[in-house]
Design an enzyme around this catalytic site. Structure first.
Site, PDB file in Angstrom:
ATOM      1  N   ASP A 227       0.836  -1.196   0.000  1.00 31.99           N
ATOM      2  CA  ASP A 227       0.000   0.000   0.000  1.00 31.99           C
ATOM      3  C   ASP A 227       0.875   1.252   0.000  1.00 31.99           C
ATOM      4  OD1 ASP A 227      -2.765   1.118   0.399  1.00 31.99           O
ATOM      5  OD2 ASP A 227      -1.826   1.921   2.203  1.00 31.99           O
ATOM      6  N   GLU A 300       1.507  -0.558  -5.200  1.00 31.24           N
ATOM      7  CA  GLU A 300       0.501   0.464  -5.442  1.00 31.24           C
ATOM      8  C   GLU A 300       1.253   1.793  -5.476  1.00 31.24           C
ATOM      9  OE1 GLU A 300      -3.417   2.662  -3.534  1.00 31.24           O
ATOM     10  OE2 GLU A 300      -1.617   2.244  -2.366  1.00 31.24           O
TER      11      GLU A 300
END
Length: 573
Positions: A227, A300
């Site tokens: 993330d 990401e």
């Protein structure tokens, strides 16, 4: 709580070829994203869980995916649906136990499905013991040095250290109060105030996360989706930054700190895409390479241009990076051809595959997004008062065509849960049901991401459409979803579920993931036409039907009667 004697083994490769240099499994894999709280609920409390996932894995094996990626299931106060982690090495009771995780992983591996878990290293929860210790220890302590605490500006430190704004709206700094009740330092949170940013310049932080990686690798996970992989390192001195004005389709979103994708390079904000972040992933890569079975890192990274995204997947760093430039490209032939060319060129230059994606838990589902008629700024979401709301029929038709195009491209691809059912964005959620921090931090000006996170419909006539047996659902399911339930589509020719299943079957049969794109001439600007190995792929993004070349139609996103209609994709051999 855990069953330490039953740790699942790593995923066995079907053949040595799946790990051979240049032919590793992740280069061509189709990976299915599971949002645990909305996938399947075995307990009946209205929130999905690990036993629920285990009970539905057969459906994913039948669909034909190679791996699953699970959004966070760690211990968390759930202020941001689990992306506020309070313990990186345990399971939140909402989702089950470590023993449940072991059982799920073992069952996935039995079915030939690899397991990728989400890792959230940019920030922790403010309830994490590390942050609680930082609050208690006070300014100048080693505990505070694990996070980004700074003295405020102004005569009495009453102003934040800089002008940065949170992704979720509002200031990116919160001031803490000491034990004596007096205000003191400020801490940085690029997201919600309950998500303080860790200081990755601190060696202690880096060592803790190496231990976290080992904990899950030892449990048999096959990789990590990271993330905010473009964050973690901030520019020296934390300088002020004023982002450019918002604008564009799927938008730059720059005013909310999430940079969008544009055709031109832009200066990176001082909190994103700093060069020092790559040192972290090089160290992680060494660790993952020490484990057998081809473990991976997927980034990401909201970075542009694509040539810069490719820095995340150089040979000694991560394996995959989501292609958000492709996700944000409008349904227009000329634009799609350009982004496909740019993607293949950028990623091939560093020896990596492009990782195609159309939907995930942070964006408006593409069955709605592709039919919007107004700007759609990333992270803002859509709701009843949104301008330019989509026509659901047009959206589904374009979504099916876009997916058929995406799955024909060489490289890896990600599918977000429910898109194989043709689920649209849930637009008419009542305000009282919304839970995304964006909704609250912007006082309802932005709807946020709840609309793409509504629990799945499995059986049309069951409570909660089969999400569980009680009818409870943490977000309300649209009544119209009964027609989209999996049992209504399974085995039904022409259904979206069968389109996905057949596309994945043909993708494997014709080795499209390891193929090449050869463009075909003679088509108008609104048509994408190429050959990938033995398959001819034609996508018509326009309104006028076009003639098809000779060949047998093996896949079509829409009915064909001699010509390919608008908003449709066909595969021929």
């Amino acid at each position: 709580m855990s069953n330490e004697s039953a740790l699942p083994a790593a995923m066995p490769s079907a053949t040595d070829a799946a790990l051979a240099p240049g032919a590793e499994w992740w280069r061509t894999a189709v990976i299915y994203q599971i949002y645990p709280r909305s996938f399947a609920d075995a307990s009946g409390d209205g929130i999905g869980d690990l036993p629920g996932i285990t009970g539905r894995l057969d459906s994913l094996a039948a669909l034909g995916v190679d791996a699953i990626w699970l959004s966070p299931f760690y211990t968390s106060p759930q202020k941001d649906a689990g992306y506020d982690v309070a313990d990186y090495c345990d399971i939140d009771p909402l989702f089950g136990t470590l023993a449940d995780f072991n059982a799920m992983t073992a069952r996935a591996h039995e079915l030939g499905i690899r397991v990728i878990v989400d890792l959230v290293p940019n920030h922790s929860s403010d309830q994490h013991r590390w942050f609680q210790a930082a609050l208690a220890a006070g300014a100048g302590s080693v505990e505070r040095a694990r996070y980004i605490f700074r003295d405020g500006k102004g005569k009495n430190g009453e102003l934040p250290p800089n002008n940065w704004q949170s992704v979720f709206g509002g200031p990116a700094w919160t001031r803490v109060t000491g034990a004596d009740g007096q205000p003191e330092q400020w801490y940085l949170h690029l997201f919600d105030s309950s998500q303080p940013d860790l200081d990755w310049n601190n060696r202690w932080v880096r060592d803790q996360f190496l231990d976290v990686l080992r904990f899950w690798l030892d449990r048999g996970v096959d990789g990590f989706r990271v993330d905010v992989a473009h964050g973690m390192i901030k520019a020296d001195g934390l300088p002020d930054y004023t982002p450019p004005a918002e604008g564009g389709s799927m938008g730059g979103g720059t005013a909310t700190l999430e940079p969008g994708i544009s055709d031109e390079a832009t200066d990176d904000p001082p909190y994103w895409a700093q060069d020092g972040v790559h040192e972290i992933y090089r160290e992680w890569r060494i660790l993952l390479d020490s484990y057998p079975g081809g473990r991976i890192l997927a980034a990401e990274a909201w970075v542009d241009p694509l040539s810069k995204v490719a820095n995340w997947v150089r040979p000694d760093e991560m394996h995959q990076a989501f292609n958000f430039a492709y996700l944000e490209t409008p349904w227009a032939g000329k634009d799609l051809r350009a982004v496909i060319d740019d993607s293949i060129e950028a990623f091939s230059a560093v020896g990596a595959p492009s990782t195609w994606v159309l939907s995930n838990h942070d964006v408006v589902r593409h069955a709605s997004r592709l039919a919007l008629t107004a700007d759609n700024l990333q992270g803002h979401g859509i709701g009843p008062k949104t301008v330019g709301l989509p026509d659901q029929e047009v959206g589904l038709r374009r979504a099916r065509a876009a997916t058929a195009l995406m799955l024909s491209l060489p490289g890896s691809a990600y599918i977000y849960q429910g898109e194989e059912l043709g689920l649209p964005e849930a637009i008419d959620l009542p305000d009282s049901a919304r839970q995304d921090p964006t909704w609250f931090r912007t006082n309802g000006e932005r709807y946020g991401r709840d609309g793409c996170r509504v629990p799945l419909p499995w059986e049309a006539d069951a409570p909660a459409f089969g999400f569980n047996g009680t009818g409870a659902s943490w977000l309300p399911q649209p009544t119209g979803w009964s027609a989209l339930a999996r049992d209504k589509q399974l085995g039904v020719q022409g259904s979206t579920l069968e389109l996905y299943r057949r596309a994945l079957e043909l993708r494997r049969e014709h080795a499209l993931g390891s193929g090449d794109v050869t463009w075909l001439d003679g088509y108008p600007d609104d048509v994408v036409a190429f050959r990938n190995g033995s398959v001819t792929v034609i996508a018509n993004t326009g309104t006028k039907p076009i003639a098809l070349p000779a060949g047998d139609v093996v896949l079509s996103s829409a009915p064909i009667d001699g010509e390919l209609p608008g908003d449709a994709t066909v595969w021929l051999v």
